[in-house]
Motif scaffolding. Structure first.
Motif, PDB file in Angstrom:
ATOM      1  N   GLU A  43      41.718  23.115 -22.214  1.00  0.00           N
ATOM      2  CA  GLU A  43      43.005  23.403 -21.582  1.00  0.00           C
ATOM      3  C   GLU A  43      42.813  24.174 -20.278  1.00  0.00           C
ATOM      4  N   THR A  44      42.272  25.378 -20.370  1.00  0.00           N
ATOM      5  CA  THR A  44      42.088  26.194 -19.162  1.00  0.00           C
ATOM      6  C   THR A  44      40.631  26.249 -18.700  1.00  0.00           C
ATOM      7  N   CYS A  45      39.730  25.635 -19.449  1.00  0.00           N
ATOM      8  CA  CYS A  45      38.313  25.568 -19.064  1.00  0.00           C
ATOM      9  C   CYS A  45      37.663  24.401 -19.786  1.00  0.00           C
ATOM     10  N   PHE A  46      36.446  24.075 -19.402  1.00  0.00           N
ATOM     11  CA  PHE A  46      35.725  22.966 -20.024  1.00  0.00           C
ATOM     12  C   PHE A  46      34.227  23.191 -19.839  1.00  0.00           C
ATOM     13  N   ILE A  47      33.420  22.495 -20.629  1.00  0.00           N
ATOM     14  CA  ILE A  47      31.965  22.598 -20.496  1.00  0.00           C
ATOM     15  C   ILE A  47      31.484  21.468 -19.596  1.00  0.00           C
ATOM     16  N   GLN A  48      30.967  21.860 -18.440  1.00  0.00           N
ATOM     17  CA  GLN A  48      30.495  20.890 -17.456  1.00  0.00           C
ATOM     18  C   GLN A  48      29.075  20.422 -17.747  1.00  0.00           C
ATOM     19  N   ASN A  49      28.199  21.352 -18.148  1.00  0.00           N
ATOM     20  CA  ASN A  49      26.792  21.014 -18.388  1.00  0.00           C
ATOM     21  C   ASN A  49      26.274  21.706 -19.639  1.00  0.00           C
ATOM     22  N   TYR A  50      25.384  21.005 -20.340  1.00  0.00           N
ATOM     23  CA  TYR A  50      24.677  21.560 -21.489  1.00  0.00           C
ATOM     24  C   TYR A  50      23.197  21.685 -21.128  1.00  0.00           C
ATOM     25  N   VAL A  51      22.417  22.253 -22.038  1.00  0.00           N
ATOM     26  CA  VAL A  51      20.969  22.349 -21.850  1.00  0.00           C
ATOM     27  C   VAL A  51      20.364  20.947 -21.829  1.00  0.00           C
ATOM     28  N   ASP A  52      19.420  20.726 -20.921  1.00  0.00           N
ATOM     29  CA  ASP A  52      18.723  19.435 -20.863  1.00  0.00           C
ATOM     30  C   ASP A  52      17.764  19.328 -22.049  1.00  0.00           C
ATOM     31  N   ALA A  53      17.990  18.318 -22.898  1.00  0.00           N
ATOM     32  CA  ALA A  53      17.165  18.126 -24.090  1.00  0.00           C
ATOM     33  C   ALA A  53      16.047  17.116 -23.885  1.00  0.00           C
ATOM     34  N   ASP A  54      15.915  16.582 -22.677  1.00  0.00           N
ATOM     35  CA  ASP A  54      14.884  15.588 -22.376  1.00  0.00           C
ATOM     36  C   ASP A  54      13.747  16.270 -21.619  1.00  0.00           C
ATOM     37  N   PRO A  55      12.551  16.354 -22.198  1.00  0.00           N
ATOM     38  CA  PRO A  55      11.452  17.062 -21.546  1.00  0.00           C
ATOM     39  C   PRO A  55      10.833  16.304 -20.362  1.00  0.00           C
ATOM     40  N   SER A  56      11.249  15.049 -20.146  1.00  0.00           N
ATOM     41  CA  SER A  56      10.721  14.271 -19.033  1.00  0.00           C
ATOM     42  C   SER A  56      11.511  14.593 -17.768  1.00  0.00           C
ATOM     43  N   ASP A  57      11.301  13.792 -16.724  1.00  0.00           N
ATOM     44  CA  ASP A  57      12.041  14.011 -15.476  1.00  0.00           C
ATOM     45  C   ASP A  57      13.424  13.345 -15.510  1.00  0.00           C
ATOM     46  N   ARG A  58      13.817  12.849 -16.663  1.00  0.00           N
ATOM     47  CA  ARG A  58      15.172  12.339 -16.844  1.00  0.00           C
ATOM     48  C   ARG A  58      16.025  13.419 -17.497  1.00  0.00           C
ATOM     49  N   ARG A  59      17.262  13.099 -17.873  1.00  0.00           N
ATOM     50  CA  ARG A  59      18.157  14.102 -18.424  1.00  0.00           C
ATOM     51  C   ARG A  59      18.900  13.564 -19.629  1.00  0.00           C
ATOM     52  N   ALA A  60      19.229  14.455 -20.539  1.00  0.00           N
ATOM     53  CA  ALA A  60      20.063  14.118 -21.697  1.00  0.00           C
ATOM     54  C   ALA A  60      20.525  15.420 -22.321  1.00  0.00           C
ATOM     55  N   ASP A  61      21.814  15.498 -22.645  1.00  0.00           N
ATOM     56  CA  ASP A  61      22.271  16.675 -23.371  1.00  0.00           C
ATOM     57  C   ASP A  61      21.955  16.494 -24.854  1.00  0.00           C
ATOM     58  N   PHE A  62      22.382  17.437 -25.687  1.00  0.00           N
ATOM     59  CA  PHE A  62      21.976  17.409 -27.098  1.00  0.00           C
ATOM     60  C   PHE A  62      22.531  16.207 -27.858  1.00  0.00           C
ATOM     61  N   THR A  63      23.536  15.509 -27.303  1.00  0.00           N
ATOM     62  CA  THR A  63      24.092  14.323 -27.958  1.00  0.00           C
ATOM     63  C   THR A  63      23.487  13.029 -27.413  1.00  0.00           C
TER      64      THR A  63
END
Length: 321
Positions: free
Chosen positions: A33-53
């Protein structure tokens, strides 16, 4: 005084903590409503990206949780930053200047975190809070703070393109994702594994804000919070509905509709061609003698992914003669 830095360490904890920590939401806001989660911790140890899901709400090497406000103007009321758990302040910084979206990010070398605090908790846990408002940090080094106690205000100090709190959780100097404290550093965690005292539902993207304008606004104007016009004159040229989004991926669909005094005024559907952390789209009609009907106009924007709604937002303006 311990030096504050956003660099941290990328290595995740090597074992599930024997003594888990219970975290409270570190921002006085309502998620979704008044805020949101923009980024999570990067769970991909390579040079790519993935959040915990295994989705893309992160970037390569990101070590914290980013809780954001819709627009920079929302900081004006003084949004409290809270201690996520009880502990002792072992490092802090204040006095780094802030900036608005589009302005240069001017800060001393090594102070990407901007204004912030480092709090030591029991059993080797610590939390680091970054990008606080200049002059808002209230504790002193050595102070003990209780969970939920205000320690500052939301800001835009240091290296940040939007108003948010960047919170890093560590145990024994190893970064831990509060949404996935498991040691394997891969995505696909179960929701019940998170360290939040009150579980936080995951949102893979959505709508941040929407509004009306008499022309397509600049993105920085939207991000600052100055784009919506509550009243538009017929001679201003157009009636434009805009939307600000986060976590969009290629193939997402944005549906626009505007209803006026005589029914449907505008409808359009846009398919997004890029994956972006934040984006905006707009659509509308030019005003002329044949469609300039004074009264209230209601805009509705829907974000759709794989045939499912990711959120709906409505906004209103008044068209005058």
């Amino acid at each position: 005084m311990r030096y504050l830095t956003c660099a941290g360490v990328l290595t995740l904890a090597q074992a599930i903590p024997a003594q888990a920590i219970d975290l409270t939401l570190p921002v006085d806001c309502k998620l979704g409503e008044t805020c949101f989660i923009q980024n999570y911790v990067d769970a991909d140890p390579s040079d790519r990206r993935a959040d915990f899901t295994c989705n893309l709400l992160t970037y390569d090497g990101h070590k914290g949780t980013d809780i954001a406000l819709p627009a920079a103007r929302d900081m004006d009321v003084g949004v409290p930053i809270l201690a996520a758990a009880s502990g002792t302040v072992v490092g802090l910084r204040d006095g780094v200047r802030e900036h608005l979206p589009g302005e240069p990010m001017a800060f001393p070398e090594g102070q990407d975190c901007g204004n912030g605090l480092l709090i030591a908790h029991e059993d080797g846990w610590e939390t680091q809070c970054c990008h606080l408002r200049t002059g808002s940090v209230t504790p002193q080094t050595g102070d003990y703070v209780e969970a939920g106690q205000q320690i500052g205000e939301m800001g835009m100090s240091g290296r940040t393109e939007f108003p948010h709190l960047h919170m890093i959780l560590r145990r024994d100097d190893d970064v831990v994702d509060p949404f996935d404290p498991n040691p394997d550093a891969t995505c696909g965690a179960r929701q019940e594994d998170q360290l939040w005292a009150t579980p936080i539902a995951y949102q893979a993207g959505g709508l941040i804000q929407a509004g009306f304008a008499s022309a397509i606004p600049e993105f920085d104007t939207i991000r600052i919070g100055d784009a919506h016009t509550a009243q538009i004159a017929a001679d201003e040229g157009a009636l434009v509905l805009w939307v600000h989004l986060f976590g969009t991926i290629e193939g997402d669909v944005v549906q626009f509709s505007i209803e006026g005094p005589q029914g449907s005024f505008f409808e359009n559907t846009v398919t997004l061609d890029r994956t972006q952390a934040q984006a905006f789209r707009a659509g509308g009609r030019r005003l002329h003698d044949g469609n300039t009907i004074p009264g209230q106009y209601t805009g509705k924007v829907t974000l759709i992914r794989d045939g499912q709604s990711m959120g709906v937002m409505t906004t209103r303006t008044v068209l005058t003669e």
